[in-house]
Design an enzyme around this catalytic site. Structure first.
Site, PDB file in Angstrom:
ATOM      1  N   VAL A   9      23.235  18.200  33.311  1.00 53.69           N
ATOM      2  CA  VAL A   9      23.853  17.865  34.603  1.00 53.69           C
ATOM      3  C   VAL A   9      23.160  18.567  35.763  1.00 53.69           C
ATOM      4  CG1 VAL A   9      26.120  17.447  33.540  1.00 53.69           C
ATOM      5  CG2 VAL A   9      25.699  19.594  34.721  1.00 53.69           C
TER       6      VAL A   9
ATOM      7  N   ASN B 271      35.712  13.363  44.601  1.00 58.51           N
ATOM      8  CA  ASN B 271      34.463  13.555  45.359  1.00 58.51           C
ATOM      9  C   ASN B 271      34.243  12.443  46.381  1.00 58.51           C
ATOM     10  OD1 ASN B 271      33.822  11.518  43.549  1.00 58.51           O
ATOM     11  ND2 ASN B 271      31.687  12.134  43.395  1.00 58.51           N
TER      12      ASN B 271
ATOM     13  N   LYS C 217      36.554  19.862  46.249  1.00 60.70           N
ATOM     14  CA  LYS C 217      36.926  18.718  45.408  1.00 60.70           C
ATOM     15  C   LYS C 217      38.401  18.736  44.994  1.00 60.70           C
ATOM     16  CE  LYS C 217      32.463  17.399  43.435  1.00 60.70           C
ATOM     17  NZ  LYS C 217      31.694  17.174  42.191  1.00 60.70           N
TER      18      LYS C 217
ATOM     19  N   SER D 171      20.921  18.232  51.087  1.00 66.07           N
ATOM     20  CA  SER D 171      21.411  17.240  50.116  1.00 66.07           C
ATOM     21  C   SER D 171      20.528  15.992  50.099  1.00 66.07           C
ATOM     22  CB  SER D 171      22.846  16.843  50.484  1.00 66.07           C
ATOM     23  OG  SER D 171      23.234  15.713  49.741  1.00 66.07           O
ATOM     24  N   LEU D 172      20.366  15.431  48.896  1.00 70.05           N
ATOM     25  CA  LEU D 172      19.593  14.199  48.745  1.00 70.05           C
ATOM     26  C   LEU D 172      20.468  12.967  48.959  1.00 70.05           C
ATOM     27  CD1 LEU D 172      17.564  15.159  45.517  1.00 70.05           C
ATOM     28  CD2 LEU D 172      16.909  15.480  47.918  1.00 70.05           C
TER      29      LEU D 172
ATOM     30  N   GLY E 272      33.576  23.658  33.490  1.00 66.51           N
ATOM     31  CA  GLY E 272      33.973  23.840  34.890  1.00 66.51           C
ATOM     32  C   GLY E 272      34.157  22.504  35.575  1.00 66.51           C
TER      33      GLY E 272
HETATM   34  P1  NAD Z   1      31.509  25.580  37.687  1.00 69.13           P
HETATM   35  O1  NAD Z   1      31.252  26.936  38.197  1.00 69.13           O
HETATM   36  O2  NAD Z   1      32.727  24.833  38.114  1.00 69.13           O
HETATM   37  O3  NAD Z   1      31.545  25.615  36.072  1.00 69.13           O
HETATM   38  C1  NAD Z   1      30.528  26.161  35.293  1.00 69.13           C
HETATM   39  C2  NAD Z   1      31.118  26.578  33.936  1.00 69.13           C
HETATM   40  O4  NAD Z   1      30.026  26.986  33.103  1.00 69.13           O
HETATM   41  C3  NAD Z   1      32.079  27.761  34.031  1.00 69.13           C
HETATM   42  O5  NAD Z   1      33.285  27.441  33.342  1.00 69.13           O
HETATM   43  C4  NAD Z   1      31.321  28.905  33.334  1.00 69.13           C
HETATM   44  O6  NAD Z   1      32.168  29.792  32.627  1.00 69.13           O
HETATM   45  C5  NAD Z   1      30.431  28.138  32.391  1.00 69.13           C
HETATM   46  N1  NAD Z   1      29.230  28.875  31.990  1.00 69.13           N
HETATM   47  C6  NAD Z   1      28.347  29.526  32.784  1.00 69.13           C
HETATM   48  N2  NAD Z   1      27.337  30.024  32.058  1.00 69.13           N
HETATM   49  C7  NAD Z   1      27.573  29.662  30.762  1.00 69.13           C
HETATM   50  C8  NAD Z   1      26.874  29.858  29.548  1.00 69.13           C
HETATM   51  N3  NAD Z   1      25.712  30.535  29.510  1.00 69.13           N
HETATM   52  N4  NAD Z   1      27.401  29.359  28.413  1.00 69.13           N
HETATM   53  C9  NAD Z   1      28.572  28.669  28.428  1.00 69.13           C
HETATM   54  N5  NAD Z   1      29.283  28.446  29.569  1.00 69.13           N
HETATM   55  C10 NAD Z   1      28.780  28.936  30.717  1.00 69.13           C
HETATM   56  O7  NAD Z   1      30.188  24.739  38.022  1.00 69.13           O
HETATM   57  P2  NAD Z   1      30.076  23.153  38.105  1.00 69.13           P
HETATM   58  O8  NAD Z   1      30.589  22.671  39.407  1.00 69.13           O
HETATM   59  O9  NAD Z   1      30.652  22.590  36.868  1.00 69.13           O
HETATM   60  O10 NAD Z   1      28.490  22.948  38.147  1.00 69.13           O
HETATM   61  C11 NAD Z   1      27.686  23.135  37.015  1.00 69.13           C
HETATM   62  C12 NAD Z   1      26.323  22.510  37.282  1.00 69.13           C
HETATM   63  O11 NAD Z   1      26.491  21.089  37.399  1.00 69.13           O
HETATM   64  C13 NAD Z   1      25.672  22.952  38.594  1.00 69.13           C
HETATM   65  O12 NAD Z   1      24.292  23.100  38.388  1.00 69.13           O
HETATM   66  C14 NAD Z   1      25.925  21.773  39.518  1.00 69.13           C
HETATM   67  O13 NAD Z   1      24.933  21.663  40.533  1.00 69.13           O
HETATM   68  C15 NAD Z   1      25.794  20.633  38.537  1.00 69.13           C
HETATM   69  N6  NAD Z   1      26.415  19.372  38.952  1.00 69.13           N
HETATM   70  C16 NAD Z   1      25.669  18.260  38.845  1.00 69.13           C
HETATM   71  C17 NAD Z   1      26.203  17.050  39.216  1.00 69.13           C
HETATM   72  C18 NAD Z   1      25.348  15.823  39.120  1.00 69.13           C
HETATM   73  O14 NAD Z   1      25.703  14.812  39.740  1.00 69.13           O
HETATM   74  N7  NAD Z   1      24.253  15.846  38.378  1.00 69.13           N
HETATM   75  C19 NAD Z   1      27.528  16.955  39.677  1.00 69.13           C
HETATM   76  C20 NAD Z   1      28.283  18.126  39.747  1.00 69.13           C
HETATM   77  C21 NAD Z   1      27.710  19.344  39.389  1.00 69.13           C
END
Ligand code: NAD
Length: 278
Positions: free
Chosen positions: A223, A92, A71, A17-18, A134
């Site tokens: 994201v 978080n 979470k 983690s960063l 998600g």
């Molecule tokens: P998650 O598994 O809770 O949700 C992902 C959602 O995307 C699911 O509902 C899934 O059905 C949907 N999905 C997957 N492929 C798809 C597609 N091709 N088209 C449409 N919908 C699709 O995952 P999450 O926790 O929401 O994480 C998603 C991304 O966000 C990850 O890469 C995570 O690392 C990133 N993230 C970034 C931050 C940040 O601070 N930048 C914070 C949280 C999560």
């Protein structure tokens, strides 16, 4: 040094983690004594989260960030919920204070601040498409509604995930729409897109939607931050579209966590520059 803080991060697979570097470097700039360590629970599938929190409290920790997959589960082990946590059902950050444990969600204000900075004054207008409903999508859609966009359309490949997210927000929200008709219908019509699926990470390569269908004036906010430079961002930039990378949300949530833990205002521009060097 104006204060001594010990802070943890609980999650699975977080050894790279960063967050420690991001928090500790900014805290040093703010003149704080600040130790941030990861507690990776990946090898402990039956971990007692309540006991982990107690251990941190007993060791004098001021707070702990919480990430995937805890979470939601962490909410069973706190005494107080912030209004955002009550609304989203996801936290978080847990602040420890004399036996009280207060759960916060800094993803929502973190993304809101990053997007507001990216769009500039009066930028949060028109229609936005969010792809992904998600965990991250919960916080980003809340931020989009906070910012006051005229229309927010949510699309997820999993109709149940899309419906669950909409149910949580829809009461009194005529501006929030399901992605009926699919991406082809919405992509050419929106002013911007928030990408909130894991597509673009090393284990999910590719792009979740066709960037070429967006209007030439559309913006794209990502994201995914591992990698920071995703295929989506590459394609959007190749078309000359304005882009916000996933570091915006990552830095925004870390800055908001630091602010809640210490009461001081971090310099998010400095943190963003640092994040890009990590
Ligand atoms: P998650 O598994 O809770 O949700 C992902 C959602 O995307 C699911 O509902 C899934 O059905 C949907 N999905 C997957 N492929 C798809 C597609 N091709 N088209 C449409 N919908 C699709 O995952 P999450 O926790 O929401 O994480 C998603 C991304 O966000 C990850 O890469 C995570 O690392 C990133 N993230 C970034 C931050 C940040 O601070 N930048 C914070 C949280 C999560």
């Amino acid at each position: 040094m104006t204060g001594e803080y010990r802070v943890a991060l609980l999650g699975n697979g977080i050894r790279a983690s960063l967050s420690p570097a991001l928090h500790m470097t900014e805290a040093r700039h703010l003149g704080l004594g600040y130790e941030y360590r990861t507690v990776d629970l990946i090898d402990r599938p039956h971990v007692d989260l309540g006991a982990e929190l107690r251990r941190l409290e007993d060791a004098g920790y001021a707070a702990t960030n919480v990430t995937h997959p805890y979470k939601q589960a962490v909410l069973d082990h706190v005494t107080d919920l912030s209004p955002t946590v009550r609304h989203l059902g996801s936290a978080n950050l847990v602040l420890f204070d004399d036996g009280r444990r207060t759960a916060h969600n800094t993803d929502r204000p973190g993304f809101r601040a990053a997007l507001a900075g990216f769009l500039g004054d009066d930028g949060a207008t028109g229609a936005v498409l969010q792809v992904g409903a998600g965990g991250a999508g919960l916080a980003t859609v809340a931020a989009l509604l906070d910012l006051g966009f005229d229309t927010v359309v949510v699309h997820d490949a999993d109709p149940a995930a899309e419906a669950t997210l909409l149910d949580r927000f829809s009461a009194g929200r005529p501006r929030l729409l399901p992605g009926d008709g699919g991406l082809d219908r919405w992509l050419p019509r929106v002013d911007g897109v928030v990408h909130a699926t894991p597509v673009g990470m090393a284990e999910h390569p590719g792009v979740a939607f066709d960037v070429d269908r967006l209007a030439p004036s559309a913006w794209v906010a990502e994201v995914v931050y591992r990698p920071l430079e995703t295929e989506l961002l590459r394609r959007a930039r190749a078309r000359g579209l304005a882009t916000l990378d996933g570091g915006g949300m990552a830095v925004g949530q870390a800055a908001e966590s630091l602010r809640l833990i210490t009461g001081l205002d971090p310099d998010t521009i400095r943190m963003h520059a640092h994040f890009h060097r990590l």
